[in-house]
Scaffold this motif. Structure first.
Motif, PDB file in Angstrom:
ATOM      1  N   MET A 214     -36.969  16.453  73.619  1.00 45.43           N
ATOM      2  CA  MET A 214     -37.458  16.547  72.242  1.00 45.43           C
ATOM      3  C   MET A 214     -36.581  15.826  71.227  1.00 45.43           C
ATOM      4  O   MET A 214     -37.060  15.329  70.217  1.00 45.43           O
ATOM      5  N   GLY A 215     -35.272  15.809  71.426  1.00 42.65           N
ATOM      6  CA  GLY A 215     -34.411  15.112  70.499  1.00 42.65           C
ATOM      7  C   GLY A 215     -34.140  15.898  69.238  1.00 42.65           C
ATOM      8  O   GLY A 215     -33.794  17.086  69.266  1.00 42.65           O
ATOM      9  N   ALA A 216     -34.321  15.252  68.086  1.00 41.25           N
ATOM     10  CA  ALA A 216     -33.865  15.799  66.806  1.00 41.25           C
ATOM     11  C   ALA A 216     -34.430  17.179  66.499  1.00 41.25           C
ATOM     12  O   ALA A 216     -33.713  18.060  66.002  1.00 41.25           O
ATOM     13  N   ALA A 217     -35.701  17.397  66.794  1.00 41.92           N
ATOM     14  CA  ALA A 217     -36.335  18.660  66.405  1.00 41.92           C
ATOM     15  C   ALA A 217     -35.680  19.866  67.060  1.00 41.92           C
ATOM     16  O   ALA A 217     -35.698  20.965  66.498  1.00 41.92           O
ATOM     17  N   TYR A 218     -35.082  19.676  68.223  1.00 40.97           N
ATOM     18  CA  TYR A 218     -34.493  20.786  68.957  1.00 40.97           C
ATOM     19  C   TYR A 218     -32.965  20.752  68.953  1.00 40.97           C
ATOM     20  O   TYR A 218     -32.330  21.593  69.601  1.00 40.97           O
ATOM     21  N   LEU A 219     -32.356  19.812  68.261  1.00 42.29           N
ATOM     22  CA  LEU A 219     -30.913  19.628  68.366  1.00 42.29           C
ATOM     23  C   LEU A 219     -30.140  20.885  67.973  1.00 42.29           C
ATOM     24  O   LEU A 219     -29.272  21.358  68.712  1.00 42.29           O
ATOM     25  N   ALA A 220     -30.432  21.449  66.803  1.00 43.69           N
ATOM     26  CA  ALA A 220     -29.702  22.631  66.333  1.00 43.69           C
ATOM     27  C   ALA A 220     -29.961  23.831  67.239  1.00 43.69           C
ATOM     28  O   ALA A 220     -29.033  24.570  67.603  1.00 43.69           O
ATOM     29  N   SER A 221     -31.217  24.037  67.627  1.00 45.68           N
ATOM     30  CA  SER A 221     -31.551  25.169  68.487  1.00 45.68           C
ATOM     31  C   SER A 221     -30.920  25.018  69.866  1.00 45.68           C
ATOM     32  O   SER A 221     -30.463  26.002  70.470  1.00 45.68           O
ATOM     33  N   ASN A 222     -30.891  23.792  70.391  1.00 46.57           N
ATOM     34  CA  ASN A 222     -30.266  23.572  71.692  1.00 46.57           C
ATOM     35  C   ASN A 222     -28.776  23.898  71.651  1.00 46.57           C
ATOM     36  O   ASN A 222     -28.235  24.480  72.596  1.00 46.57           O
ATOM     37  N   LEU A 223     -28.102  23.522  70.571  1.00 50.11           N
ATOM     38  CA  LEU A 223     -26.692  23.859  70.444  1.00 50.11           C
ATOM     39  C   LEU A 223     -26.504  25.371  70.411  1.00 50.11           C
ATOM     40  O   LEU A 223     -25.609  25.916  71.067  1.00 50.11           O
ATOM     41  N   ASP A 224     -27.362  26.069  69.673  1.00 51.96           N
ATOM     42  CA  ASP A 224     -27.301  27.536  69.652  1.00 51.96           C
ATOM     43  C   ASP A 224     -27.556  28.127  71.039  1.00 51.96           C
ATOM     44  O   ASP A 224     -27.039  29.197  71.370  1.00 51.96           O
ATOM     45  N   ALA A 225     -28.364  27.438  71.839  1.00 48.28           N
ATOM     46  CA  ALA A 225     -28.743  27.954  73.156  1.00 48.28           C
ATOM     47  C   ALA A 225     -27.691  27.713  74.227  1.00 48.28           C
ATOM     48  O   ALA A 225     -27.773  28.301  75.314  1.00 48.28           O
ATOM     49  N   LEU A 226     -26.702  26.860  73.959  1.00 53.36           N
ATOM     50  CA  LEU A 226     -25.699  26.551  74.966  1.00 53.36           C
ATOM     51  C   LEU A 226     -24.711  27.694  75.148  1.00 53.36           C
ATOM     52  O   LEU A 226     -24.285  28.336  74.188  1.00 53.36           O
ATOM     53  N   ALA A 227     -24.313  27.906  76.383  1.00 54.11           N
ATOM     54  CA  ALA A 227     -23.221  28.820  76.698  1.00 54.11           C
ATOM     55  C   ALA A 227     -21.886  28.138  76.402  1.00 54.11           C
ATOM     56  O   ALA A 227     -21.828  26.938  76.106  1.00 54.11           O
ATOM     57  N   LEU A 228     -20.797  28.892  76.475  1.00 52.63           N
ATOM     58  CA  LEU A 228     -19.471  28.277  76.401  1.00 52.63           C
ATOM     59  C   LEU A 228     -19.338  27.222  77.490  1.00 52.63           C
ATOM     60  O   LEU A 228     -19.768  27.431  78.637  1.00 52.63           O
ATOM     61  N   ASP A 229     -18.760  26.074  77.129  1.00 51.35           N
ATOM     62  CA  ASP A 229     -18.602  24.938  78.037  1.00 51.35           C
ATOM     63  C   ASP A 229     -19.953  24.361  78.476  1.00 51.35           C
ATOM     64  O   ASP A 229     -20.051  23.707  79.518  1.00 51.35           O
TER      65      ASP A 229
END
Length: 324
Positions: A214-229
Motif C-alpha cells: 500500500m505504501g503511504a496510506a499505511y505507513l503510520a499504521s504499519n509502524l504502529d503495528a511493528l513489534a520491537l526490532d
C-alpha cells in the motif's frame, strides 16, 4: 508477431492487439514462444503512465510468462528448442514471443500446468527475495496486506512454510476466509481497525515483519503495528508514494523500513533470485505445501477486460492472459 500494445496512456480501453516485429535472441538470451502471460498491478500502472520500463527494456507490458523455448542466442547452455519454461521479465510479456536473459529463464515446477506456471515466478521472486532480505524466521509474526492477491496468497503460504505465525488483511468476509484457508492464523478487514485486531491477536506485541503493497496510506499504521526490532518491507504504492514517518517511534522500536523493487534490478541479481526461487519455492509447490493461487484466465485479445477485472477489487489470486 502479435502483442498487446497501447498508443497513449489511459484506461484499459487503450489496449489493443497489434502486429509488431518478432524479437531476436541476443547473446546469452533465450527467445520464448509465449503460452501465457501473468498480469500484475505494475502493468496497470505502466498503462496509466505511472511506471515506465527500465532503460533498455521493452515498452510492451508483461513481467512474467510461460511457454517453450523457440531459439537461443550465442553463449546459452542448457536450453534447446521445445523446452518448457517460465521467465521473469523487465517487460515484453504481453506478446507471442519475448527475448529474455538466460539467467531469468527456469524450468516450471514439476506437475504444474504450464499456463498456471505463468503466474508463479514474479510473486515468488518478489516474496522470497524480500523475506530473505529481512530475515523472517520461524516463530516470528508476519503480516501481509492484500492477502488474497497474487502476492498475498503466495506470501501467506510461504511464510507459514518458514514457520512464522501469519496474519493478513483483506476486504470481504469471503476473502478473509480464504486467507485463513491458506494458512493465516487470522485475517482482518482493512475497512475496520485492523491494527487493533492485530494487537489483540498478538497480546499487544505486533508483527515482526510486515510486507506492504500500500505504501503511504499505511505507513503510520504499519509502524504502529511493528513489534520491537520489527521490519517493514514496502513493495508497492497502491496507497500513494509520499507519507510521514515518525522517526522517534522508529528509534524507540529499533525498527527498520525497507523499500525494494524487482523490475529494475541488474540481470545478475535477477538471475540469483530466480535460482533462489527454484531452490526454495519449486519443491514446496511440487510437494503441495504451496498451492498456486486461484486464477482467472483471459485470451490475449481480452487484455482490457483482464485489466478491468484486476483493478475492480474483485480479483482473487492471479489474472493470466493466454495466447492459444
Amino acid at each position: 508477431m502479435q502483442a498487446v500494445t497501447f498508443d497513449s496512456f489511459g484506461g484499459p480501453e487503450v489496449l489493443r492487439l497489434a502486429e509488431v516485429p518478432t524479437p531476436e535472441p541476443g547473446p546469452d538470451e533465450v527467445l520464448i514462444r509465449v503460452l501465457a502471460s501473468g498480469v500484475n498491478r505494475a502493468d496497470l500502472l505502466q498503462r496509466q503512465g505511472h511506471y515506465p520500463p527500465p532503460r533498455g527494456a521493452s515498452a510492451i507490458l508483461g513481467l512474467e510468462v510461460s511457454g517453450v523455448v523457440d531459439s537461443v542466442g550465442d553463449g546459452v547452455r542448457g536450453w534447446q528448442s521445445g523446452d518448457e519454461c517460465v521467465a521473469l521479465l523487465s517487460g515484453g510479456g504481453y506478446a507471442e514471443y519475448v527475448a529474455v536473459p538466460a539467467g531469468q529463464v527456469v524450468q516450471p515446477p514439476r506437475g504444474t500446468d504450464l499456463v498456471t506456471a505463468s503466474g508463479l515466478i514474479e510473486v515468488a521472486a518478489t516474496v522470497t527475495s524480500n523475506l530473505s532480505l529481512v530475515g523472517l524466521r520461524a516463530g516470528e509474526t508476519f503480516l501481509v496486506h492484500g492477502g488474497t492477491g497474487g502476492i498475498g496468497t503466495f506470501a501467506i503460504q510461504y511464510a507459514s512454510g518458514l514457520g512464522a505465525r501469519v496474519f493478513a488483511t483483506a476486504g470481504t468476509p469471503r476473502k478473509l476466509e480464504l486467507c485463513r484457508d491458506l494458512g493465516a492464523a487470522d485475517a482482518f478487514d482493512y475497512h475496520g481497525n485492523w491494527l487493533a485486531a492485530l494487537r489483540e491477536a498478538t497480546d499487544g506485541r505486533g508483527a515482526d515483519v510486515i510486507l506492504d503493497v500500500m505504501g503511504a496510506a499505511y505507513l503510520a499504521s504499519n509502524l504502529d503495528a511493528l513489534a520491537l526490532d520489527g521490519r517493514l518491507v514496502v513493495i508497492g504504492l497502491q496507497g500513494g508514494r509520499s507519507g510521514t514517518l515518525d522517526l522517534a517511534k522508529l528509534l524507540a522500536k529499533r525498527a527498520s523500513v525497507t523499500a525494494t523493487g524487482l523490475r529494475g534490478r541488474p540481470v545478475e541479481q535477477k538471475a540469483a533470485i530466480c535460482a533462489e526461487v527454484v531452490q526454495l519455492v519449486w519443491p514446496l509447490i511440487e510437494s503441495g505445501r504451496i498451492k498456486p493461487a486461484t486464477e482467472t484466465r483471459y485470451g490475449a485479445a481480452d487484455a482490457a477486460e483482464a485489466h478491468r477485472h484486476l483493478a475492480s477489487g474483485e480479483a482473487v489470486g492471479k489474472v493470466i492472459l493466454t495466447w492459444t
